[in-house]
Write a protein that holds these residues in place. Sequence first.
Motif, PDB file in Angstrom:
ATOM      1  N   GLN A  79       0.858  -1.177   0.000  1.00 54.87           N
ATOM      2  CA  GLN A  79       0.000   0.000   0.000  1.00 54.87           C
ATOM      3  C   GLN A  79       0.899   1.232   0.000  1.00 54.87           C
ATOM      4  N   ASN A  80       0.304   2.408  -0.009  1.00 49.39           N
ATOM      5  CA  ASN A  80       1.110   3.625   0.036  1.00 49.39           C
ATOM      6  C   ASN A  80       1.816   3.679   1.389  1.00 49.39           C
ATOM      7  N   GLU A 124      -0.012   5.175   5.790  1.00 45.91           N
ATOM      8  CA  GLU A 124      -0.562   4.048   6.543  1.00 45.91           C
ATOM      9  C   GLU A 124       0.250   3.851   7.816  1.00 45.91           C
TER      10      GLU A 124
END
Length: 841
Positions: A592-593, A597
């Motif tokens: 994910q980014n 996060e």
Amino acid sequence: MKIYKIQIYNIMNFKIKIQPVAWQHTLIVVIFLALAAIYFLPVIEGKVLHQSDMVNSTGMSKESVDYHNKTGGYALWTTSMFGGMPTYQIMGEKSMNIFSYLYNILTFFGLLPYLNMAIIFTYLIGAYFLFISLKLNKWIAFIGAIIIAFGSYNIIIIGVGHITKAYAIAFIPPVIAGILLVYNKKYLWGGLLTTIFLGCEVATNHLQITYYLALMILLLVVIKSIQYIYEKNYKHFAISSSILVLSLFLAVLPHTRDLYITYEYSADSIRGKSELTNNIGNKTSGLDKDYATAWSYGVGETMNLLIPNLMGGSSGGALPESSDTYKFLVQNNAPNAKKIITQLPLYWGPQPFTEGPCYMGAIAIFLFVLGIFIVKDSIKWWLLGCVLLSFMLAWGKNFFITDIFLDHFPLYNKFRTVSMILVVAGIAIPILGILALDKILKKEISKEEFLKAFKMTSYIVGGVLLVYILFAGSFFSFTSPSDAQLPDWLKETLPTDRHSLLRTDAIRSLIFIALAGVTIYFYYIKKLGQKYFLGILAVLILVDLWMVDKRYLNDDDFLSKREKSNLITPSQADEFILQDKDLDYRVLNLTQNPFNESHTSYFHKSIGGYHAAKMRRYQDLVDHSIQPEMASLQTVLKNPVSYAAIDSALAKLKVLNMLNTKYIIINPEAQPLKNNHALGYAWFVEETKLVANADEEIAGLINFDPSKTAIVDKRFANLLSDLPSNKDTSSKAIIKLIDIKPDLVVYQTISNCKKLAVFSEVYYNENKGWNMYVDGKKESHLRANYILRAAVIPSGYHKIEFRFEPASYYKAQNVSLFSSILFVLLALSAIFYTIFKKEKA
């Protein structure tokens, strides 16, 4: 005895007199509690609201919480995200600040077991207090509180977990109430209440909302100053101004610790000025313009204050089964058609994405416009100024005034998401509307004036709605640039459905306004009693807002406690990494980014993280080095390749290797990549390369060997002056990590000559916290490779310690304590003086 009898008689009469009023206030408070409980009924049933920001907050603060649970102390630095940063805006020791305790009391943390219910209740009580302080009818004040509390933005932010923002908004009305009491010559109580509520406002620690409140106060002071100077009421102007200035100081000074360390850190965060000179037109002394204005309201989008689905509502909204999209899915036998239409990209406005509109209620907008015509007090111009300013600044990059504010208005460029300033309109619009309603209730305007204003308002608001109902398809395309990513069939059906949503909601708003208009008209011509008038109006407003709010925060957003506990669970990759017992390494999560996060930060020391004020130099490193290295690695991993090819790609990750990135997660349910090229927690270098400035420093990271060379800004040259040539290959040196805590790192070194060591820890100005000790003696250290710590280590055997000891934090703590004591003494003195004065009289 006669004197005492008279006193008892008067007291009894006084009690009898206030009893009905007290009961009405009590009834309203009970209704507020009931509304909060009903809206969050699943909480009473044992469920928990899923709030994405609270989940991220849990990941952000995990290391700090663990440290506190283990030691009882508070770490002021965290190593769990972005390589390391202060915890000032994450979790810290309670300040010696009286308002922190008052804040907990006034937000009912000790009384209501359910946080989200408490927020709604605080919204309602704060707004109600404002309208009561204006000496309005209690049930009109009740209606005003409903409008402010249930504005869709105020509900949406609860759903995503913006708790401090919600409470900061809740304290705006009582702060305004205190100031207006001062201007109404209630000097003592107005000043005291202003101080208390403003102090609690700052205690929320959401400085952006507090800043917007400051803009509102500034406009109010300007309007009142003009009024009093014009009226030559100099004495009242001087007294009220003096009291408000004193209130400001008493409210702010106890927050010295938190405000000062935030100010100090901001210079080194993305809220401060970058030393890089590229893209200079986009830079300010704070945030870059494109980042600050990314969430800019469209000029036309402002009409969603009146029509909630003007631009589709939410980026992930639901369509009815009558929609063209659903019909297409059914006709093509698509499985789960009903589920598909519950999460569609309905929003087509200019913002990147949104949880929903800032709908303020059709009736509230109608009353606001009516207020423009019938409210004559100077307060009207203040409220209009607030609304216009909030609109223009919310438009951000879509309106020229934003650049002026970003470049010239103090502190404005420290804040992002400019559309957030619509909270100002969310307070000002209901106030003017409620003042108009009060004029109507008291019939303080002539019939002729009322009818003229009523017709004009109906023509304006009703006319606007009719234009959208009849002609929206002519001047809107109902498409968004992001639609390019959608399948072709959805590109065909979605614009039609978006148009339908707009038209339906415009008709809906027109119906509510028509019903409210008829109610107001019938009351004014004496065809409807006051109780029925206020009751019908309250129900219409509540139903209107409640129905829209439930689109964005409803029962589907609640989880069982078991489901909530499973939101943060280690993946297979996490569990594999956690078996590594090394003291220090970092993890990069490519699933994910990584820079938006906090799941990784919950379990590991992350290269990324989740925070709105990461360090400026780290962000520069992300933009110029880390993201390009990530992209190059992902390109290699796209296709099946040999281990040798992957290892070769890892060896080229110069910056990620110097950040000691030992593990890279590419699949959460598989073993992560182990990077054998990570340089470890510290190493000695063979040579140093001096550069002139930050531009050269970050450019030097493109092609260098961090294991052998340290790139150093020339401002640290004096610390390297007596360093011998490090290219002497006969010199031997060892550095070993002995202990590491968030705010303490201990190494042992052995070398046969003086050498430069580079530590894979984020450098933070030593005058602001990190101090280095060699065998217990404080020594200077420097910055290398744009972001890391480095130090010249003498020959021999030594113990090297880095301790995070921000002196300003502890000095400011004392100021907070003494200021709190001063406030308590002055407040008690003023109250006792007033009581004594009354007793004497």
